[in-house]
Scaffold this active site. Structure first.
Site, mmCIF file in Angstrom:
data_model
loop_
_atom_site.group_PDB
_atom_site.id
_atom_site.type_symbol
_atom_site.label_atom_id
_atom_site.label_comp_id
_atom_site.label_asym_id
_atom_site.label_seq_id
_atom_site.Cartn_x
_atom_site.Cartn_y
_atom_site.Cartn_z
ATOM 1 N N HIS A 1 1.470 -67.450 69.998
ATOM 2 C CA HIS A 1 2.703 -66.640 69.293
ATOM 3 C C HIS A 1 3.127 -65.214 70.154
ATOM 4 C CE1 HIS A 1 3.636 -69.452 66.297
ATOM 5 N NE2 HIS A 1 2.551 -69.692 66.091
ATOM 6 N N CYS B 1 7.004 -66.584 72.814
ATOM 7 C CA CYS B 1 8.185 -66.119 72.317
ATOM 8 C C CYS B 1 8.351 -64.520 72.706
ATOM 9 C CB CYS B 1 8.496 -65.953 70.773
ATOM 10 S SG CYS B 1 9.117 -67.678 70.486
#
Length: 444
Positions: free
Chosen positions: A257, A307
């Site tokens: 992430h 991301c």
């Protein structure tokens, strides 16, 4: 958070110099060039440097650095001067050595007086005098002959195709060592509950793909799974301590992430499975010339599947003749913080710094799965768009194309995919390579 071996009290005279010149230091200082030297001298710890970098803009980082420096003991000021001299910030050194005296003002330059041209000018006199300032001319050293290659077993490598010939002015990185280098893959899949981050189902598919691919490209591949923030830093530190003298390259791949982060070089940050993140610019710094001398002048490649923020890109309309729509899977997920999370670690966009130039690390390329600030999509059944596309492009083109060209192919392919028929994704790179980079294409 004080580093060991540093006494608390700074000499009163040195502290006064810093305090009286603080506004000038904030204006003139480039802190990003000092972090490695201050870290190696024990003036600051890595955690303290991370905290200074999180201040945001160059001016804010400079202000925080000077403030913290006053608490770092009697050896901090001399070490600070040494770092300034090493990074050629001599104007700052002169400023500080003047003590607490104000900085002298720079007089306005004397402008030449322009006289009107005579009506009856000589024939050899130009109609106009060019007074445009000319740039300084830098004399470059004589180009050195390349070192002979230590690699003798040329039969193991496929010959370079004719399509790889380029202009003589563009060189290629040496890539004939066997193995050619180390490849570290960090694969974060299962996140701890307190992180408020979802598990990254499908990331193992990405990891397996990349492990096979980089082994086929003659790298020594090491895979580490489910690392906390401090474990990520430790693995990178261990990699920086490896002797890379006999290798030609080094690769770091992070599957996790991600989020936005304050930065001066490379945007974004990746999360450990415990929640806290590591800025991408810190990841790259482990392999720079200060921390890893045996990689000086050699390409250091970073691939980030994470991301860059929480914004979702819905794209824009284009001519149907230009792009063929491609649908993503029904199980597409993002590698960002969950939209319902109460975590405040997702910062606002980094404030642009008005400074015209910043030092750029050489021989580094960072490839991001998505544009900074936007989410990156991952199919839980087939893996992420970016990694699957990168793997396919490498398989089909590694024998004929350089890395930057192949990454543009990846950008083009991924940009045509749609998540849930709506959302788009745009990969990109921060490229500070000095030469063309070709992977080894080993015979099948």
């Amino acid at each position: 958070m004080l580093a060991t071996g540093i006494d608390i009290g700074m000499d009163a005279r040195h502290k006064k110099i810093l305090q009286s010149n603080r506004s000038n230091l904030v204006q003139e200082l480039d802190p990003s060039m000092l972090y490695d030297g201050l870290l190696s001298r024990g003036v600051f710890t890595q955690d303290m440097i991370d905290e200074i970098q999180s201040a945001g803009t160059r001016r804010n980082q400079a202000r925080q650095l000077v403030r913290d420096l006053e608490t770092r003991g009697s050896r901090a000021f001399p070490a600070f001067l040494e770092c300034l001299q090493e990074t050629r910030q001599d104007h700052v050194v002169h400023l500080l050595l003047d003590g607490d005296s104000p900085r002298p003002s720079v007089p306005n330059p004397v402008r030449p007086t322009l006289l009107p041209m005579p009506l009856n000018k000589p024939k050899d006199m130009p109609d106009r005098v060019d007074i445009t300032p000319q740039p300084d001319v830098t004399v470059h050293p004589t180009k050195l002959d390349p070192l002979p290659s230590p690699y003798q077993e040329k039969g193991k490598l496929s010959p370079r195709p004719i399509g790889r010939q380029r202009r003589d002015s563009i060189q290629n990185y040496k890539m004939d060592a066997s193995p050619c280098g180390h490849c570290l893959i960090i694969n974060n899949v299962d996140f701890e509950p307190q992180s408020e981050l979802n598990n990254r189902k499908g990331s193992d598919i990405d990891c397996d793909r990349l492990e096979r691919r980089f082994k086929s490209l003659n790298f020594v591949v090491l895979v580490k799974k489910n690392l906390k923030q401090r474990q990520i830093k430790q693995e990178l530190s261990d990699l920086s301590k490896v002797d890379h003298s006999k290798y030609d390259c080094c690769v770091v791949i992070v599957l996790s992430h991600g989020t936005e982060a304050s930065h001066s070089r490379f945007p974004g940050a990746v999360h450990g499975v415990d929640g806290p993140s590591v800025p991408v610019q810190n990841i790259t710094s482990y392999l720079n010339g200060q921390h890893c001398p045996s990689l000086q002048g050699k390409p250091k490649l970073f691939f980030i599947q994470a991301c860059g923020g929480g914004e979702r890109d819905t794209g824009f309309e284009v001519s149907p003749d230009e792009f063929k729509p491609s649908m993503g899977g029904v199980d597409d997920q993002t590698d960002a913080l969950p939209m319902s999370s109460s975590s405040d670690s997702l910062s606002m966009s980094d404030e642009p710094d008005a400074r015209a130039t910043l030092p750029t690390p050489s021989d580094i390329l960072v490839s991001y799965s998505t544009f900074p600030g936007y989410v990156s999509w991952r199919d839980t059944q087939t893996g992420s768009w970016y990694v699957e596309t990168l793997d396919n492009i490498l398989e089909e083109n590694v024998g004929t194309n350089d890395l930057v060209t192949m990454l543009m192919m990846v950008n083009n392919e991924v940009s045509q995919i749609s998540a849930k028929g709506l959302y788009k994704q745009m990969p990109g790179s921060f490229n500070f390579l000095r030469k063309l980079f070709y992977f080894q294409a080993l015979p099948q």
